[in-house]
Design an enzyme around this catalytic site. Sequence first.
Site, PDB file in Angstrom:
ATOM      1  N   ARG A 153     -15.228  18.514  -3.323  1.00  0.00           N
ATOM      2  CA  ARG A 153     -16.436  19.147  -3.623  1.00  0.00           C
ATOM      3  C   ARG A 153     -16.377  20.658  -3.294  1.00  0.00           C
ATOM      4  NH1 ARG A 153     -20.912  18.500  -0.554  1.00  0.00           N
ATOM      5  NH2 ARG A 153     -20.025  17.586   1.185  1.00  0.00           N
TER       6      ARG A 153
ATOM      7  N   ARG B 134     -15.616  13.069  15.471  1.00  0.00           N
ATOM      8  CA  ARG B 134     -14.423  12.150  14.795  1.00  0.00           C
ATOM      9  C   ARG B 134     -12.981  12.583  15.413  1.00  0.00           C
ATOM     10  NH1 ARG B 134     -18.161   9.382  14.169  1.00  0.00           N
ATOM     11  NH2 ARG B 134     -18.869   8.513  12.155  1.00  0.00           N
TER      12      ARG B 134
ATOM     13  N   TYR C 188     -15.425  -4.821   5.760  1.00  0.00           N
ATOM     14  CA  TYR C 188     -14.394  -4.065   6.519  1.00  0.00           C
ATOM     15  C   TYR C 188     -13.923  -4.711   7.475  1.00  0.00           C
ATOM     16  CZ  TYR C 188     -10.836  -0.312   6.513  1.00  0.00           C
ATOM     17  OH  TYR C 188      -9.789   0.688   7.138  1.00  0.00           O
TER      18      TYR C 188
ATOM     19  N   CYS D 208      -7.017   6.339  14.133  1.00  0.00           N
ATOM     20  CA  CYS D 208      -8.325   7.018  13.800  1.00  0.00           C
ATOM     21  C   CYS D 208      -8.573   7.370  12.405  1.00  0.00           C
ATOM     22  CB  CYS D 208      -8.682   8.196  15.033  1.00  0.00           C
ATOM     23  SG  CYS D 208      -7.396   9.391  14.576  1.00  0.00           S
TER      24      CYS D 208
ATOM     25  N   LYS E 243     -10.658  -6.883   8.781  1.00  0.00           N
ATOM     26  CA  LYS E 243      -9.572  -6.302   9.747  1.00  0.00           C
ATOM     27  C   LYS E 243      -9.330  -6.902  10.925  1.00  0.00           C
ATOM     28  CE  LYS E 243      -8.092  -2.657   7.061  1.00  0.00           C
ATOM     29  NZ  LYS E 243      -6.776  -2.445   6.855  1.00  0.00           N
TER      30      LYS E 243
ATOM     31  N   ILE F 150      -7.864   8.955   8.964  1.00  0.00           N
ATOM     32  CA  ILE F 150      -6.601   9.658   8.627  1.00  0.00           C
ATOM     33  C   ILE F 150      -6.709  10.712   7.389  1.00  0.00           C
ATOM     34  CG2 ILE F 150      -4.243   9.054   7.593  1.00  0.00           C
ATOM     35  CD1 ILE F 150      -4.971   6.097   8.486  1.00  0.00           C
TER      36      ILE F 150
ATOM     37  N   VAL G  52      -1.243   6.891   3.271  1.00  0.00           N
ATOM     38  CA  VAL G  52      -0.304   6.604   4.376  1.00  0.00           C
ATOM     39  C   VAL G  52       0.936   6.091   3.963  1.00  0.00           C
ATOM     40  CG1 VAL G  52      -0.113   5.128   6.395  1.00  0.00           C
ATOM     41  CG2 VAL G  52      -2.180   5.788   5.906  1.00  0.00           C
TER      42      VAL G  52
ATOM     43  N   GLY H 145       0.686  -1.193   0.136  1.00  0.00           N
ATOM     44  CA  GLY H 145       0.028  -0.037  -0.148  1.00  0.00           C
ATOM     45  C   GLY H 145       0.865   1.301   0.177  1.00  0.00           C
ATOM     46  N   GLY H 146       2.153   1.019  -0.641  1.00  0.00           N
ATOM     47  CA  GLY H 146       3.082   2.240  -0.336  1.00  0.00           C
ATOM     48  C   GLY H 146       2.929   3.515  -1.215  1.00  0.00           C
TER      49      GLY H 146
HETATM   50  P1  NDP Z   1      -5.388   4.169   0.227  1.00  0.00           P
HETATM   51  O1  NDP Z   1      -6.633   3.863  -0.333  1.00  0.00           O
HETATM   52  O2  NDP Z   1      -4.769   5.692   0.201  1.00  0.00           O
HETATM   53  O3  NDP Z   1      -4.160   3.178  -0.436  1.00  0.00           O
HETATM   54  C1  NDP Z   1      -4.431   1.931  -0.536  1.00  0.00           C
HETATM   55  C2  NDP Z   1      -3.279   1.288  -0.952  1.00  0.00           C
HETATM   56  O4  NDP Z   1      -3.584  -0.078  -1.090  1.00  0.00           O
HETATM   57  C3  NDP Z   1      -2.798   1.749  -2.259  1.00  0.00           C
HETATM   58  O5  NDP Z   1      -1.345   1.636  -2.177  1.00  0.00           O
HETATM   59  C4  NDP Z   1      -3.200   0.571  -3.258  1.00  0.00           C
HETATM   60  O6  NDP Z   1      -2.469   0.744  -4.093  1.00  0.00           O
HETATM   61  C5  NDP Z   1      -3.068  -0.533  -2.321  1.00  0.00           C
HETATM   62  N1  NDP Z   1      -3.887  -1.587  -2.579  1.00  0.00           N
HETATM   63  C6  NDP Z   1      -5.345  -1.714  -2.816  1.00  0.00           C
HETATM   64  N2  NDP Z   1      -5.586  -2.902  -3.277  1.00  0.00           N
HETATM   65  C7  NDP Z   1      -4.468  -3.659  -3.553  1.00  0.00           C
HETATM   66  C8  NDP Z   1      -4.173  -4.866  -4.083  1.00  0.00           C
HETATM   67  N3  NDP Z   1      -5.295  -5.699  -4.281  1.00  0.00           N
HETATM   68  N4  NDP Z   1      -3.073  -5.081  -4.220  1.00  0.00           N
HETATM   69  C9  NDP Z   1      -1.978  -4.450  -4.010  1.00  0.00           C
HETATM   70  N5  NDP Z   1      -2.055  -3.165  -3.330  1.00  0.00           N
HETATM   71  C10 NDP Z   1      -3.339  -2.671  -3.229  1.00  0.00           C
HETATM   72  O7  NDP Z   1      -5.464   3.858   1.803  1.00  0.00           O
HETATM   73  P2  NDP Z   1      -4.687   4.495   3.168  1.00  0.00           P
HETATM   74  O8  NDP Z   1      -3.399   4.971   2.681  1.00  0.00           O
HETATM   75  O9  NDP Z   1      -5.792   5.725   3.419  1.00  0.00           O
HETATM   76  O10 NDP Z   1      -4.848   3.325   3.956  1.00  0.00           O
HETATM   77  C11 NDP Z   1      -3.720   2.644   4.382  1.00  0.00           C
HETATM   78  C12 NDP Z   1      -4.145   1.756   5.581  1.00  0.00           C
HETATM   79  O11 NDP Z   1      -4.777   2.425   6.516  1.00  0.00           O
HETATM   80  C13 NDP Z   1      -5.160   0.568   5.058  1.00  0.00           C
HETATM   81  O12 NDP Z   1      -4.802  -0.503   5.760  1.00  0.00           O
HETATM   82  C14 NDP Z   1      -6.565   1.291   5.703  1.00  0.00           C
HETATM   83  O13 NDP Z   1      -7.625   0.309   5.907  1.00  0.00           O
HETATM   84  C15 NDP Z   1      -6.011   1.815   7.031  1.00  0.00           C
HETATM   85  N6  NDP Z   1      -7.010   3.073   7.521  1.00  0.00           N
HETATM   86  C16 NDP Z   1      -7.239   3.934   6.798  1.00  0.00           C
HETATM   87  C17 NDP Z   1      -7.802   5.164   7.370  1.00  0.00           C
HETATM   88  C18 NDP Z   1      -8.308   6.286   6.461  1.00  0.00           C
HETATM   89  O14 NDP Z   1      -9.013   7.028   7.229  1.00  0.00           O
HETATM   90  N7  NDP Z   1      -7.758   6.324   5.296  1.00  0.00           N
HETATM   91  C19 NDP Z   1      -8.536   5.053   8.839  1.00  0.00           C
HETATM   92  C20 NDP Z   1      -7.722   3.901   9.394  1.00  0.00           C
HETATM   93  C21 NDP Z   1      -7.109   2.842   8.815  1.00  0.00           C
HETATM   94  P3  NDP Z   1      -2.754   1.454  -5.673  1.00  0.00           P
HETATM   95  O15 NDP Z   1      -3.112   2.817  -5.369  1.00  0.00           O
HETATM   96  O16 NDP Z   1      -1.247   1.436  -6.390  1.00  0.00           O
HETATM   97  O17 NDP Z   1      -3.554   0.860  -6.482  1.00  0.00           O
END
Ligand code: NDP
Length: 321
Positions: free
Chosen positions: A187, A215, A136, A164, A140, A166, A13, A8-9
């Site tokens: 929006r 929140r 979800y 929480c 998790k 992000i 995050v 998820g790089g």
């Molecule tokens: P994003 O939606 O910004 O990023 C998701 C990441 O996951 C992207 O890098 C994406 O890759 C990758 N990804 C999704 N599906 C696949 C797949 N099938 N194979 C490989 N990579 C995949 O998420 P966030 O950065 O917001 O979230 C990071 C973590 O934090 C997650 O685990 C989320 O559940 C958790 N989280 C997020 C919150 C929030 O408010 N955003 C709150 C609490 C927890 P690509 O973009 O290259 O497709």
Amino acid sequence: MKKVLVTGGSGLVGKALEAIIKEQAPSDEQWYFAGSKDADLTNLAATQTLFQREQPTHVIHLAAMVGGLFHNMNNNLDFLRNNLLINDHVLQTAHEQGCVKVVSCLSTCIFPDKTSYPIDETMVHNGPPHPSNYGYSYAKRLIDVQNHAYHDKYGRQYTSVIPCNIFGPHDNYKPEVSHVIPGMINRMHKLINEEPELPESEKVFTVFGSGKPLRQFIYSLDLAELMIWVLRNYESVEPIILSVDEAQEVTIYEVAEAIAKAFNFKGKLVCDTSKADGQFKKTASNAKLRSLLPNYTFTDFEKAIKTSVDWYKDNYDQARK
Ligand code: NDP
């Protein structure tokens, strides 16, 4: 030498982690940030190929199907299945390849719907989640179950953090999937820029729902610093909540006000109460974090919102929208 793979790089995050690591540049760590283009982690063979190529000793596992309230409500089955697959493939492959530590990401929105407040790390499995995002949530929660099982059977130190909500640069602004802050930023930007002939003071920005839900929001760069600290210093399988303090909780309406201020928006804000509110609150206690890092200072909310809005305006062409 630690070799850290971030799944998820390419996301919100992941990009924040990359920014912090670029600044700190530790000499005994090598970091690789993988997006879905590197490997589709719902596919086991692709996951194994990525791990074989990168040979990580440590993993920060962020990859997930992620979305806001409305995206979750309509897609619980996909959220459940995709996240179950991704998590199982990453954890099992990390184990098979001998990774010594995996830090995965849960969320405060997976806690029981009916609960006492503030919620803490011991309550993750205490009752059903809110019906809007059960897919979800259960996927998790199983990360925590799996972490314990790897520890019981193999002594693995695979753990999880519970952030929480992000927000920050590189968020997902697509209306159909976005969380509340990137959704509002997108929006409001649109509202300000469309119909240029209409004076801004006559424009009306709609807050979805009553505006009253509460929140806690953490700035992605703060979360990234804390996750790096967890990777290096936190030695427990039990999850740890990474959240701002309870006193820093804000209403959805206050979020809209902060975004309006950051845009210098001169119009009105109105609430559309026909839209869903989701959980009224999910106040989380960061007492465990505070006991370990008492002096950590979170970025001021309004300042972080301003930076996030400015990033969106400056990077509009490449933002996910
Ligand atoms: P994003 O939606 O910004 O990023 C998701 C990441 O996951 C992207 O890098 C994406 O890759 C990758 N990804 C999704 N599906 C696949 C797949 N099938 N194979 C490989 N990579 C995949 O998420 P966030 O950065 O917001 O979230 C990071 C973590 O934090 C997650 O685990 C989320 O559940 C958790 N989280 C997020 C919150 C929030 O408010 N955003 C709150 C609490 C927890 P690509 O973009 O290259 O497709």
